[in-house]
Each structure stands twice: as structure tokens, then as C-alpha cells.
Design an enzyme around this catalytic site. Structure first.
Site, mmCIF file in Angstrom:
data_model
loop_
_atom_site.group_PDB
_atom_site.id
_atom_site.type_symbol
_atom_site.label_atom_id
_atom_site.label_comp_id
_atom_site.label_asym_id
_atom_site.label_seq_id
_atom_site.Cartn_x
_atom_site.Cartn_y
_atom_site.Cartn_z
ATOM 1 N N ASP B 339 0.895 -1.150 -0.148
ATOM 2 C CA ASP B 339 -0.051 0.165 -0.082
ATOM 3 C C ASP B 339 0.871 1.160 -0.014
ATOM 4 O O ASP B 339 1.086 1.761 0.906
ATOM 5 C CB ASP B 339 -0.813 0.069 1.189
ATOM 6 C CG ASP B 339 -1.767 1.050 1.359
ATOM 7 O OD1 ASP B 339 -2.052 1.817 0.142
ATOM 8 O OD2 ASP B 339 -2.704 1.048 2.347
ATOM 9 N N GLU B 373 -2.210 10.445 -0.327
ATOM 10 C CA GLU B 373 -3.532 9.678 -0.381
ATOM 11 C C GLU B 373 -3.783 9.481 0.997
ATOM 12 O O GLU B 373 -4.923 9.464 1.301
ATOM 13 C CB GLU B 373 -3.133 8.350 -1.286
ATOM 14 C CG GLU B 373 -4.326 7.603 -1.413
ATOM 15 C CD GLU B 373 -4.786 6.451 -0.655
ATOM 16 O OE1 GLU B 373 -5.743 5.964 -0.723
ATOM 17 O OE2 GLU B 373 -4.205 6.283 0.404
ATOM 18 N N GLU B 374 -2.981 8.726 1.818
ATOM 19 C CA GLU B 374 -3.354 8.320 3.315
ATOM 20 C C GLU B 374 -4.078 9.377 4.078
ATOM 21 O O GLU B 374 -4.594 8.914 5.118
ATOM 22 C CB GLU B 374 -2.164 7.518 3.845
ATOM 23 C CG GLU B 374 -1.664 6.548 3.095
ATOM 24 C CD GLU B 374 -2.360 5.353 3.217
ATOM 25 O OE1 GLU B 374 -3.642 5.305 3.677
ATOM 26 O OE2 GLU B 374 -2.161 4.122 2.633
ATOM 27 N N HIS B 472 -1.804 -1.268 6.556
ATOM 28 C CA HIS B 472 -1.330 0.177 7.603
ATOM 29 C C HIS B 472 -0.607 -0.576 8.766
ATOM 30 O O HIS B 472 -0.782 0.038 9.964
ATOM 31 C CB HIS B 472 -2.413 0.750 7.967
ATOM 32 C CG HIS B 472 -3.373 1.448 6.725
ATOM 33 N ND1 HIS B 472 -4.403 2.407 7.180
ATOM 34 C CD2 HIS B 472 -3.243 1.557 5.615
ATOM 35 C CE1 HIS B 472 -4.887 2.783 5.995
ATOM 36 N NE2 HIS B 472 -3.893 2.285 4.982
#
Lengths: 509, 509
Positions: B339, B373-374, B472
Site C-alpha cells: 500500500d 493519499e493516506e 497499515h
């Protein structure tokens, strides 16, 4: 890519799979065979288990079709069916439903990890001793012995070049510590001992990192058990080993290790397979990795610890004994719910439930909760030394130390006649689906001394395919345990002990 | 016990599944539907995935049997078969075999985690920018925008009563820190918001712990996203949430969270599901748990970050663009291999490989590597704001942000005619087994702004059933990546971009 690998399971301490070096551990050389399980692992992390291969290489009694049980014995065994069903009903759907999980949770929540030498282990023994007395168990007492006393203390590992990153580690049991400011050194990564021996100059003054490709526990564990001394022999100043697990979420797994007495001791720890693979890639690209390892580990003088014994004394031949057992000590990470809180609690409950159901068999049903297992089966050895020369006669010794997941039968060591008898006994457990009998006994490390002496021994078979995901890691918690499976384990263990205690015959040997 | 649950997958940031609170995040309200996946989870930790249920509830185009592609168009599509095979051969068994894994490994090993606002993200962008130039890509440049800048700093959590135990935690993105000496308070555990609202007095002055039973990502993530403000509203002084994952080896999982502007801010963090369950059991037994939480988290002023753009400019109609994309930023734990390093690298490689194979399609093939993005799709929003009103015409935007495991097709948003066209295009990929087309697009968070504007969008479908095991967390490393799967993703992504760039027609909208 899917590759075929083999994985030993049913093993909870290094002592169960390695060839020991030191003379004191001569008794580890007892030769015992593990179930081998086919597992498909892709080249990285994912794993898919093949249930159909479970125990595929375990030797089943070749005479199983020739079993001749006398009609009288067969009749006798079959008459226990009603007691078996009574126990199963009480535990699975009666007043005892869910109580195994609750008791195991209370043990692990209240005391946490129970390392040999810790006050937590002592307190948990005392707590169960008191509960034994409250349950009116008999002959409740402790049996003392000496065991190694190793304490982890603070520890840390950093990659400091080519970039800074904190790395997870778990020092290995019996490792010496580092100097106070730690060790700063280059990493030298090898995938096997041969690479190390072929490159002694590259290892000299370095931290050797073992990054073997996972094949099986027995193959991997030798790097944990002997890696430090092998590295020290070629001049390394510390060693790190990829954790002994087929699957990881950045999880280090600890375990005992053994120094070769003829080689000076260097600090040694486990790291995650993620970091071992990363260090390998850096090296393969020609980049130098500098590590900073600090371990505050200390080895103290041997500590006096104890096995806890409690029983329902036999109504007819009390000197004949059925032992049900597990080890109450754990590692100092996680809370030892799986290794071996579960085995301990289902074993402790066997006489408790017999008492509650007012079933008092002819022989004594004795729970033994060992300590010092993780340091090398010290409680099991002490129990054998004390009792093997006593006037007691052991009908069988049972241990559960390979998980208390969904149970499906028993692994067993005994002669052909005994195997036939056990097969007949297990046929009573069709409603629990715990009828499988495999040979030899595996997953009962503390009772291997008895197995070697020719006494019948048995261990719980259960669906423990994920065992090494959690083994000796922070992941060994109540979250891996299942309420219904624990009930089944308790019911099976209790009813099995009852029948073997009530039997008119001694199991042949 | 096996229970039936639903799990959303293909989601990498909270922004993709929650209803936002604050006005600034109005654009999160874009309504998009995720694939829902049937998963069997037992009552504790084990999980077995049902591949057959993959995307079972995704709406497939009901007109799929009515697709009428003109013979000319069908002929045109089929004539790309040779280029598709050429690309596949080059990547899977030619000179490029294994290079995707190696490049992703070099990125993640060299820079580690790439949090928005960190020098590591900046360095990794610069590194790929330089590589873009070395590969003679065109129009290589950065596009700057502002994004939130949150830094974790040191953090710790201890159970201090009934016993002392260090607990793993990961502070949640945008959380405020605690005072320097931390917060000491009782835990109050709830399994849902209703329990909290029903017991405001029990929450007052406490640390609220959310311990929801796992059902799906979308159900669980609301406790992470909104738990702090809901708890603060009833007087709690901090909140902790069980990590949003169906499976754990004592692994905490971070993620963004959002304060309600009308409520004062309290510190908030994720803990392991193991610890959340333990705190629940303590509470259920009537035992009081005292926690000591310290978080050094800081929110800094917005930081200027950038999307990285590089392309093979179209030979015929360069103003028409096929975008292939991923987000290069990651969380500050693990190294963001999954990710979304994987999605970034396969997207960056599409024009590189076209260049190497001297394939220059009619339209521009443009890689966009998003940042921010996060923290809430900031790079995606900035790209849309800048380009949606330009003279460019976007043929399609593709993103890969739900893993780069074994690929099997494309999720797609577009009208019926476009769906028919895409179905025909995917039929060229039978040798790669990436022929599946499902609607709507999912797993492309940064391109949802385009989807909403009616522009065709697509995202990579891949066998990502274990996605949330690592998501994550420290477990998001190269170890979860597979060399062969990455090659397949790169080949599919490149060839798909090529065809859509070369096409005589504009995808209908």
C-alpha cells in the site's frame, strides 16, 4: 510459485527437535518422531495448509487390521460409553459449557506470561493450587526442582546504514547480553551453515544473520539453537536468526538456544523474516548494512521451581496412576495461552470434572502441571527422576502440548497390543470425532522420558496447522483459542483419563 | 463456530469507506461502491477465505449478453493481440522477468516508509524522477499541492492495573498527543457506538476502548475514523480502537481519523485485537483496568508535496491521455510495499516498458504517482482540480491501490457501451488469466473524482484476500509480495494501457 515443503508441527520447544551439544542435555537425545505435515507455501509469505496431509508420514500401526481384542475386553470398553457420553454432555452442553475458555482466559489475563523463574509463574501455580484445594482434589502438592533462570531485560536493534530503521527482535533464551552501549557491526547474511563455513573471513567481526528458506520447523530450528556458537567459531561477534515460522506479520519468535561449551559465548536473537529477507536483499545488491544491537539479557544461577500435582485418588488401586499433563510455564512474550496454557487447563480440569460428576475410577487420575519446559524439559525430567523408581505403577501418561484447537484423536506410543486396545477405546468417541489414533506419541515433550522407558504415553491430536504462526511470539494469546474447541478437548481428555483409570486391565507394555 | 461475515476489500484508506464529518472533506462524500467479499471467520482469529465469493455482490453489467461490438471494432481490438503477447512475453519470460519485484524492493529497502511530509517520500519521488529521465520518459515533472502533516513521534501504552503489561499501539493519523507524562485512566470498553451513548457516565473521564466484533472493513473502520470524537462527546479523555483487521499476530494497524470540529480533540490510537479482547474480558469479570497512554503525536501546518508525472507522449493525438497510477506515499509503519508501492511501480513501469519495446501509441500513456493519499486523497484531488479543466482529454484513468497480488482482471466504471468495449479488450488477456471485468471501479481511490465526473476509470483486480492482514501495519513489507504476480501485474497494466492508448475510438462516456 507454489513449492512443496514439509513442516514439523506439534513441537513447542527447541528441545524437541534438535541434537543437543552439551552433556547436561544428554536426555534430549531421546529419539522421538514427529508428525510431518504437508504444507503449500508460496515463495514469500502466504501459506495454505493441506489438512488431508495431516500426519501423513506418521507410522500407523501396521497390525491395525490384525487387532484381536477379546470379547470380554471389548464388552468392557463398550460399557464405558454411557460415562463417556455423560462427560461429553456435561462439558459441551451442560453446566460446564464454555468454562474451559473462561478459566484459561482468567489464568492468562490475570498472570500474563509465566516464564520459569518469574513471580508470575509462581503466582499462577499458587492460584491453581488453591483452586485444586477448593475443588477438593486430593494429594495437592508441589514437587520442587532446579531450572535455568534467564531474563530478557531491555533489548533493541537498529539498522543504522544504509538507512535508520528500528527492527523488531526477541533475544533467544540463555543468550548473553551485549555491552551496555550495544554492538555496532556489519551484517553478514547466510542462508545455511555451509555458507558460513565457506566464508569465515566474511563473518569475522560481523553480526551473522541466518536467513534460511522455510522448509520445516526441524530444519529451521537448528539455526536458532546452534547459530550463535557456529557464528562465534568463525569470529562473529553476535548472531541473528530469522524467526522459525512459515508466516509473519512482522512478528519475531523467541526460543531456547544452546552454546557449544568449547566456544566463547556471543549474544544472539531472533528477528522477523521480513527483516532477514531485507538484509539479504541489501547484501545481494552489494550494499553494506550496519546494525546496532543491544541486549540486556542475563543468566542467573539456577532457580528452584515446581511441578504442581493434584488428583482424584483411585478408589481401588490408588497406586496405579493415569497422568494427564501440560506445562504451565511459558515464554515471556504473549501470555502462553496456546503454549501451553490450554494443555495445562484441560489437564487440570480432568480430575475436577470427574469429581463434579462423582466419577471416582479404580486408578488414580493425576494432573501434573510441569514447569521449566521451555528451558529444556526440566520439570518433565524431574518428575521422571522422582517417580520412575517409586512404588507407583503408571498406566499411561498423557500430555497436551501442541495446541488445544479442534481435537481429533490421540498420538500414542505403546506396543501393538496396547495400540489395539487404544483403538478400541477411541472408538467410543465417535460423537466427538476424536477417534483417530496415530503412532508414535508426539506433542508430549515432558513425558518422553516415560516413553523411552517403555511406559505407554499419549498426546492430544488437534487441528494445529497454524501453530507456528503464534508459537513463542506476542501472538500467543487467548485470541487464537476457540471456546468450542476447548470444550471438546476437555471432554475428550477427561473421558479418556476416566476409561483408562477404570479399566480392568493394565495397558500392555 | 463458523459465522458468515462480509468484508470490504480493495480499500486502503479510511477515506474510501467512511462518511466524513468536516466540510473540507466534502469530496469524500463521493458515493462509490466496493466489492464485497464473503469470508468465513471463526469466533476468534482464524480466517478462511472463499475465493468463489470474490466480488460476489459486485454489480456485473446486466447487458453483458447484449453487447454488440461492431465487426470493425472487434477486428481492431483483435489485431492488438500480437502486441499484448509481445509485452507479456517480455515481462514474464524475457529480459524484464523479475524486474518489477527488484525495483519495488529497491524502492522500499532504500527509502522505507514514505509518509506524506517526510524526507523519505521526497527522496523516493526524486529517485523515481531521475529514473524517469534516465529511461527517456517525456514530460517528467512534479505537480505540487498542500497536504496535512502529521508526525507520530514516540508513543507507548501500558496496562498498569490489574497487572503491568506493555501493550502495542499505533496512534491514528491526525490525533493530538497526550501531555508529556501521558494519561492515566480507567478503560471503558464498548463493542459499538450505541453502548457508548447508553452509558455516558461510565465513559466520562475514562479511556474508551472500542472492541467491535469483526464483520467487515466498512463496519469496523467507523470506530477508527470517528471513535475519538464520539468518545470525547461523552467526556472520555482518550480513545483506543481494536485494529481494523480480521486476523492478527498481535499487530496494530494505523490509519487516518477525523475529529468532529464541534467537539474538543482527544488522543486516539489503535491497539491489537488481542488486547482489546483482553480488556473486554477484564471488564466483563468486573475488574478495573488502568491504562497509561503516552502519545507524542504532532500536527504541523500543511506541507507542500507533489505528484510525480512521466509519460510516453502520444504519437498521433498526444492531448488524449491514458493515466496509469498508484500512490507513492505510505503510512509510517512497514515500508508500504503493498500500500501502495506495488501499484506505483507497476504504473511507473507501463511507459518504461513501452519505450523499451519501442511501442509509441497514438495517445499519451501517462504515469501519475500520487502523494497525500493516506491523509485523504489530497494528491488525487489536486490532480483532478488541475487537469479536469485543461485541454487534455482523458481516455481512461487506471489506478492500482488494492494490492499487486495475482491479477485477474479489471474493475471498471463506465457506461454500458464502454463496458462492452472493455470486455472485448480483456478477452485478449486469456494467456494471463486477467479477463474478468466487474463494475463499478474499486481500488482506485485517487481517481474517484474522475469517476464521479463521468470519465471511464479502472482498477486492478487481484487475489488480495489477505490484504487487511498487513494493511497499515509493520507487516506491509516485501515479504508479502510475489515475484511472479508482480510480473503479471506489470504485463497486464502495460498492455492494457497500450491498447487503450492505441485504439481508434474514444471509450464512450
Amino acid at each position: 510459485m507454489i513449492i512443496k515443503i514439509f513442516a514439523i508441527f506439534c513441537i513447542t520447544s527447541y528441545a524437541k527437535a534438535i541434537q543437543p551439544i552439551s552433556e547436561e542435555n544428554e536426555y534430549f537425545k531421546i529419539n522421538f518422531v514427529y508428525a510431518i505435515n504437508d504444507i503449500n507455501v508460496n515463495s514469500t509469505n502466504s501459506i495454505s495448509m493441506d489438512y488431508s496431509g495431516l500426519n501423513s508420514t506418521t507410522k500407523i500401526n501396521s497390525n491395525e487390521n490384525d487387532c484381536k481384542i477379546s470379547p470380554e475386553l471389548s464388552d468392557e470398553i463398550n460399557k464405558y460409553k454411557s460415562e463417556v457420553e455423560k462427560i461429553i454432555k456435561y462439558v459441551l452442553s451442560g453446566d460446564f459449557k464454555g468454562k474451559t475458555f473462561d478459566l484459561l482466559a482468567e489464568l492468562t489475563d490475570t498472570f500474563g506470561a509465566r516464564m520459569t523463574g518469574s513471580k508470575e509463574l509462581e503466582s499462577s501455580i499458587e492460584w491453581l493450587k488453591k483452586k485444586s484445594e477448593e475443588e477438593n482434589l486430593e494429594n495437592v502438592h508441589s514437587e520442587y526442582f532446579k531450572a535455568p533462570h534467564w531474563v530478557r531485560n531491555n533489548e533493541s536493534l537498529y539498522l543504522v546504514r544504509p538507512r535508520r530503521q528500528k527492527m523488531s527482535l526477541l533475544g533467544l533464551g540463555s543468550s548473553v547480553g551485549t555491552p551496555n552501549d550495544g554492538i555496532w557491526a556489519e551484517a553478514f547474511v547466510v542462508t545455511n551453515f555451509q555458507q558460513l563455513e565457506d566464508n569465515p573471513l566474511k563473518a569475522k567481526g560481523k553480526i551473522v544473520v541466518y536467513n534460511p528458506t522455510w522448509t520445516s520447523y526441524s530444519e529451521m530450528v537448528k539455526y536458532r539453537a546452534h547459530g550463535a556458537s557456529k557464528a562465534a567459531k568463525v569470529g562473529a561477534i553476535a548472531s541473528l536468526v530469522s524467526s522459525v515460522t512459515p508466516f509473519s506479520i512482522y512478528s519475531p519468535h523467541t526460543g531456547w538456544q544452546m552454546y557449544d561449551k568449547t566456544i566463547h559465548k556471543i549474544p544472539t536473537a531472533s528477528i522477523t523474516k521480513e527483516d532477514a529477507q531485507m538484509l539479504q536483499r541489501f547484501q545481494d545488491r552489494g550494499e553494506t548494512c550496519i546494525l546496532h544491537l543491544h541486549m540486556g539479557a542475563q543468566n542467573f544461577p539456577e532457580v528452584t521451581v515446581r511441578n504442581l500435582v493434584s488428583e482424584v485418588t483411585g478408589r481401588d488401586i490408588p497406586e496405579e496412576v493415569v497422568v494427564v499433563s501440560g506445562h504451565l510455564d511459558s515464554w515471556d512474550v504473549g501470555v502462553g495461552a496456546m503454549d501451553d496454557g490450554g494443555g495445562s487447563i484441560i489437564s487440570w480440569l480432568a480430575p475436577v470434572i470427574l469429581r463434579k460428576l462423582e466419577l471416582k475410577p479404580r486408578r488414580t487420575i493425576r494432573t501434573v502441571l510441569f514447569s521449566g519446559e521451555e528451558q529444556g524439559l526440566h520439570g518433565g525430567k524431574a518428575y521422571f527422576d522422582l517417580h520412575s523408581k517409586s512404588n507407583e505403577k503408571f498406566q499411561i501418561l498423557l500430555e497436551s502440548d501442541s495446541g488445544t484447537f479442534n481435537p481429533f484423536g490421540l498420538s500414542f506410543s505403546g506396543n501393538n497390543e496396547a495400540q489395539c486396545l487404544m483403538k478400541e477405546v477411541l472408538s467410543l468417541f465417535d460423537s466427538l470425532n476424536t477417534t483417530k489414533l496415530v503412532m508414535p506419541m508426539e506433542g508430549g515433550p515432558d513425558i518422553i522420558f516415560w516413553e523411552k522407558a517403555g511406559i505407554p504415553t499419549g498426546a492430544l491430536l488437534n487441528s494445529n496447522d497454524d501453530y507456528f504462526f503464534y508459537h513463542h511470539s506476542e501472538g500467543d494469546t487467548m485470541t487464537v483459542e476457540d471456546r468450542e474447541s476447548l470444550d471438546k478437548c476437555t471432554a475428550f481428555w477427561t473421558a479418556l483419563a476416566y476409561i483408562l483409570g477404570e479399566f480392568n486391565v493394565t495397558i500392555p507394555r
